[in-house]
Scaffold this motif. Structure first.
Motif, mmCIF file in Angstrom:
data_model
loop_
_atom_site.group_PDB
_atom_site.id
_atom_site.type_symbol
_atom_site.label_atom_id
_atom_site.label_comp_id
_atom_site.label_asym_id
_atom_site.label_seq_id
_atom_site.Cartn_x
_atom_site.Cartn_y
_atom_site.Cartn_z
ATOM 1 N N LEU B 28 0.806 -1.211 0.000
ATOM 2 C CA LEU B 28 0.000 0.000 0.000
ATOM 3 C C LEU B 28 0.843 1.266 0.000
ATOM 4 C CD1 LEU B 28 -2.988 -0.758 2.368
ATOM 5 C CD2 LEU B 28 -3.017 -0.376 -0.085
ATOM 6 N N TYR B 29 2.076 1.157 0.539
ATOM 7 C CA TYR B 29 2.836 2.383 0.734
ATOM 8 C C TYR B 29 2.982 3.219 -0.541
ATOM 9 C CZ TYR B 29 6.114 5.748 2.454
ATOM 10 O OH TYR B 29 6.697 6.927 2.786
ATOM 11 N N PRO B 30 3.473 2.647 -1.646
ATOM 12 C CA PRO B 30 3.614 3.472 -2.854
ATOM 13 C C PRO B 30 2.283 4.050 -3.324
ATOM 14 C CG PRO B 30 4.786 1.415 -3.109
ATOM 15 C CD PRO B 30 3.974 1.293 -1.863
ATOM 16 N N ILE B 31 1.216 3.296 -3.113
ATOM 17 C CA ILE B 31 -0.088 3.786 -3.568
ATOM 18 C C ILE B 31 -0.514 4.970 -2.709
ATOM 19 C CG2 ILE B 31 -2.494 3.148 -3.870
ATOM 20 C CD1 ILE B 31 -1.495 0.281 -4.384
ATOM 21 N N TRP B 33 1.438 6.841 -1.083
ATOM 22 C CA TRP B 33 2.387 7.924 -1.373
ATOM 23 C C TRP B 33 1.903 8.753 -2.560
ATOM 24 C CZ3 TRP B 33 5.751 8.740 -5.598
ATOM 25 C CH2 TRP B 33 6.790 9.653 -5.372
ATOM 26 N N VAL B 34 1.477 8.058 -3.610
ATOM 27 C CA VAL B 34 1.041 8.786 -4.808
ATOM 28 C C VAL B 34 -0.279 9.512 -4.515
ATOM 29 C CG1 VAL B 34 -0.319 7.166 -6.177
ATOM 30 C CG2 VAL B 34 1.298 8.612 -7.289
#
Lengths: 681, 295
Positions: B28-31, B33-34
């Motif tokens: 989930l982190y990159p999502i 983040w965006v």
């Protein structure tokens, strides 16, 4: 099937003698393909095939001849204009570039109808002399060039720059004679005027359009068509077997086309000779005129005139086809003729081979059978046609073209030339596969890799593929095993979230991760700094750069393996585990004896697929590392792309891509054999 | 804490939850983040601006994917100030065109492969399968020369539609043929007895029956065209003709650093396909693995 037996001996007909046979032949011609009993000799097919192929070939050959003659006519006109230009430039140079001598030379310079000349002097930006129709009345030369005539002056300066560059470099790189198309259809040629080693002006000749050349040679083509046809028709009454008749037709085809080829080459040779004579006559006329002018105006006669130098190419190198007296140089002429002959015979030879194949195909009934098949299954073919045409034009043709391209030296500038002119054979392959300079020792003894080397990139690609697939399988399998535990809470939530990376478009994933690895603001470095470390410039060393791509691809590739493994795990009946437990198998034994074998049929194809995907994972490498630093993290497909679209070496890149295809093909063959062997075991 | 207790003897659930939660966060982190970049209302890559001498809290703040202030300005300006709406429109037109052309052509071909016996049937199917193996880069160069340099279809939607549609044909044909094979022939035979023509059978019996497979195939074609990057980046030189992927790259590629626009655009572009994908993934998995087992 009467239609499928065209090669039976004619004896079956029982009709001896030519008279009866002729009746049969008429029958066949009338009733066509479906006609009559199992008749064996189908003259119609052979005659029709011969008419079709010979007609087509002759038509094309005639077209080729017409084009070649057109080229010759253009060449002749250009050379004559070139002689007019350079001879005038010579006289103008002897007159010093300006003055009455120049004007006198221009005024009476012999030109073909519709052509005009002018002389421009840089000193004072003047139009020194002109016979152009627009330069009359108040615009008559000599005068200063007007503002809208700046292109004339610029062209002259360009020529001066070209001459000076060539002189400095001691070679001939830039054209010293410019030729450009005029709106009216003719051409405008410009040459520099050199006095005492400096370019002081320019001479320009405008020529009228070259009149179109008639098609010509039609009578000969008709003869080459009708005579073989007639002979074949006659032979039809004498020959009894289809194959023999087809053979006769083939011989006649070769004779007809060959005869026409001989005629074509003779015509072309005559044209070439005619050109030399025409240009030679031009040369002689100009020599006389120039000598008269030199004498009348007291111009410099030293060094003596060398008219042969007037017949030159765009670098002002003499062509060497004519002597100073305007006579053709026989040796050079013979080479030219041989060259033209070679070109023509190559084209006609190809035409002949294709035509012959078509003739035999039609004559021996191949066309007929194909037509029958097409007709019988017309509905099926109609349904497939759109897909087939699309695939042929945009998948199979480009594929073949790409492979052909790999044997050429194609680049950005020459893609409009036919491939045969760019042919370099296996050179690209030798260059790619024969380059073993993977690394060298630097001065301080450290290894310096050549990142553009094929084997380095191949090695990197293999490392990239193996690590990615290993990570994907391990993580995917572990997660699947965890999710497969019975009665696990929140399983649907985990499952949906963990599948998200697969659902995201991968170019977006790549760009996100590139941002997260940003040296200054990226989140990854922020985390490192949070724990007191220093930010890493990720894209400055091959290893860290590789790690960024690996993280990105790991993030997006494990869900596929997870989903596949989970599906396979769920299909294992729970009773098997019960039974194993009853038999006293521990957890590890259950895993190796039940779970892994059950996973294999699903996992093996998934791994095979995933290897190909990762091997070809263009977007991640291209968008995350971009090959940084210095192409060290390039995989084969991105390297091929860069050769094509950043270095514009299409031929080389096509060879590169063909090698990639070869590797994939080999991989799939080996994989097929291995999986077949394991299935059998 | 019923959640983390193991229900019965067997695997303890707590470590499993720790593992799964860890991976969920990683996923989930990159999502997130965006998402937080998109809603931050700024163009910066950093989640928060660090003060001169940051404290541990400031440092922590800089890695938590939660915008300091919520704002929709990135969304509104990417759609109005930037040509992004036009790029999305290009993508919509191209993907729709690809789907319509590709699926129509593929379903007639798949029908013929499924129902007729004719010479070249096996060879044709195999050729379609083999063509899937041609590497993209090998096709890219000749396609570029043919489409852009010969036909002048560079920077044109039509060119891209043609290329996408033809390259989608093999997958669609195999997928649809598999489905047509499962439709019993009795129906058609009955219709034939009634005197219906083949085209009538195709249009009014087979196609309505094949609706589920058709829609799945159509959605896959649409998604493939929607997500395609290399061909679009190579063929579309003019900024006005970019597709959404090329446009998103334009925001953050090279020296441009408009991360806010990129994030907002990325969310707008990927939400529909992510939803579609979650809905379609079970067909995809079965199709892919079945295909590779057969191949």
């Amino acid at each position: 099937m009467s239609t499928n037996a065209p090669q039976q001996p004619a004896g079956d007909l029982g009709g001896p003698g030519p008279g009866v046979a002729s009746g049969q032949s008429g029958d066949v011609l009338l009733t066509g393909a479906n006609g009559g009993p199992a008749s064996s000799l189908r003259r119609g097919r052979v005659l029709g095939g011969l008419a079709l192929t010979l007609g087509l070939s002759l038509f094309l050959a005639n077209g080729l001849l017409a084009r070649a003659r057109e080229e010759r006519a253009v060449e002749r006109a250009q050379r004559r204009a070139g002689v007019a230009l350079l001879s005038l430039a010579d006289v103008v140079q002897r007159a010093g570039g300006t003055g009455d001598g120049v004007r006198a030379a221009v005024k009476d310079w012999p030109l073909p109808a519709g052509a005009s000349v002018r002389v421009i002097a840089f000193n004072g930006i003047r139009l020194e002399a002109s016979t152009f129709p627009e330069d009359t009345g108040d615009k008559a030369a000599p005068r200063r060039l007007s503002r809208d005539e700046k292109p004339l002056y610029d062209r002259g300066q360009r020529l001066r720059a070209a001459v000076e560059t060539n002189r400095e470099e001691g070679g001939a790189r830039k054209p010293e004679v410019e030729s450009e198309a005029r709106p009216s259809g003719g051409r405008l040629l410009s040459a520099p005027v050199e006095v005492d080693g400096t370019v002081v002006g320019a001479v320009e000749v405008a020529t009228p359009p070259v009149p179109p050349v008639g098609r010509g040679g039609l009578a000969e083509a008709l003869a080459a068509f009708l005579v073989p046809l007639g002979v074949c028709g006659g032979a039809g009454f004498l020959v009894r077997r289809q194959r023999v008749l087809a053979g006769v037709a083939a011989v006649l085809f070769v004779a007809g086309l060959g005869g026409y080829a001989v005629h074509s080459m003779r015509t072309l040779a005559d044209e070439l000779r005619g050109t030399q004579e025409a240009v030679g006559a031009e040369l002689r006329e100009r020599t006389t005129r120039a000598q008269a002018l030199l004498a009348a105006h007291g111009l410099r006669t030293e060094p003596p005139l060398t008219p042969a130098a007037w017949d030159a190419d765009s670098l002002r190198h003499p062509l060497g086809l004519l002597t100073d007296a305007g006579q053709p140089v026989e040796a050079m002429l013979a080479t030219r003729v041989a060259q033209v002959r070679d070109e023509a015979s190559r084209a006609l030879g190809l035409l002949g081979v294709l035509g012959l194949a078509l003739l035999l195909y039609v004559g021996l009934g191949g066309l007929h059978r194909t037509a029958a098949t097409l007709k019988e299954h017309r509905q099926a073919y109609a349904y497939i046609l759109p897909a087939l045409v699309g695939m042929l034009l945009l998948v199979f043709f480009p594929f073949g073209y790409g492979i052909a391209l790999s044997f050429t030296d194609a680049n950005l500038y020459n893609t409009h030339q036919p491939l045969s002119e760019l042919w370099v054979g296996l050179r690209n392959y030798v260059e790619i596969l024969g380059d073993f300079q993977i690394a060298r020792r630097a001065a301080d003894g450290s290894l310096v890799f050549n990142y553009l080397n094929f084997y380095y990139t191949l090695f990197f690609t293999v490392v990239w593929t193996v690590t990615n697939v290993a990570i994907g399988v391990t993580v995917g399998l572990v997660l699947a095993l965890a999710l497969n535990v019975p009665n696990l809470r929140l399983r649907p939530v985990y499952r949906v979230v963990l599948i998200l990376p697969w659902a995201m478009p991968n170019y977006i994933t790549a760009l996100i991760w590139k941002g997260m690895f940003h040296q200054q603001f990226g989140v990854v470095n922020q985390v490192i700094r949070m724990f007191g470390g220093q930010g890493v410039s990720w894209f400055d060393s091959p290893t860290t750069s590789f790690l960024t791509a690996l993280a990105t691809n790991g993030w997006l590739s494990f869900p596929f393996m997870m989903v596949v493994s989970l599906g396979a795990l769920q299909s294992i009946p729970a009773e098997i585990y019960e039974a194993a437990r009853v038999d006293g198998a521990n957890r590890w034994q259950q895993f190796t004896a039940i779970t892994l074998p059950a996973l294999r049929p699903a996992l093996v194809p998934a791994v095979i697929l995933s290897v190909v995907w990762t091997f070809n994972m263009f977007n991640i490498i291209f968008l995350v590392t971009g090959g940084d630093p210095g192409n060290s993290t390039e995989i084969l497909v991105t390297q091929a792309f860069k050769f094509a679209f950043q270095r514009y070496r299409y031929g080389y890149a096509a060879a590169y891509a063909t090698i990639i295809f070869g590797i994939l093909l080999l991989y799939s063959l080996v994989q097929n054999r291995v999986s077949r062997a394991t299935e059998a075991a | 804490m019923a959640l983390f207790s193991s229900r019965r003897e067997g695997v303890p659930h707590l470590p499993l939850h720790v593992l799964l939660l860890g991976f969920t966060l990683f996923t989930l982190y990159p999502i997130l983040w965006v998402v937080s970049l998109a809603f931050s209302g700024r163009q910066s890559l950093a989640l928060s601006t660090l003060p001169e001498s940051p404290t541990a809290m400031d440092r922590l703040r800089a890695v938590i994917p939660w915008p300091e202030t919520w704002s929709l300005s990135n969304f509104t300006s990417v759609l109005t100030d930037q040509p992004f709406a036009r790029w999305v429109l290009n993508s919509v037109i191209i993907s729709t065109g690809t789907t319509v052309v590709g699926v129509f052509v593929a379903c007639t071909a798949a029908y013929a492969f499924s129902r007729f016996k004719f010479p070249g049937q096996r060879a044709g199917l195999m050729a379609f399968l083999v063509s899937q193996m041609f590497p993209g880069t090998l096709m890219l160069i000749p396609l570029y020369i043919i489409l852009v340099q010969w036909l002048g279809l560079g920077s044109s939607r039509l060119g891209l539609i043609i290329v996408y549609a033809t390259t989608s044909i093999p997958f669609s044909v195999w997928m649809l043929k598999g489905y047509f094979d499962t439709i019993p022939k009795d129906l058609e035979e009955a219709a034939l007895m009634e005197g219906a023509s083949v085209s009538r059978i195709f249009w009014s019996i087979i196609l309505p029956l094949a609706k589920p497979a058709l829609s799945v195939t159509a959605l896959f074609s649409f998604m493939t065209a929607w997500n395609e990057f290399i061909l679009a980046a190579t063929f579309m030189d003019q900024e006005a003709m970019y597709t959404a992927p090329v446009g998103l790259r334009f925001f953050v590629g090279g020296f441009s650093q408009q991360w806010g626009y990129f994030a907002a655009g990325a969310i707008l572009v990927s939400v529909p396909v992510v939803v579609l994908f979650l809905f379609l993934q079970k067909y995809l998995v079965s199709g892919l693995t079945a295909g590779s087992v057969k191949g």
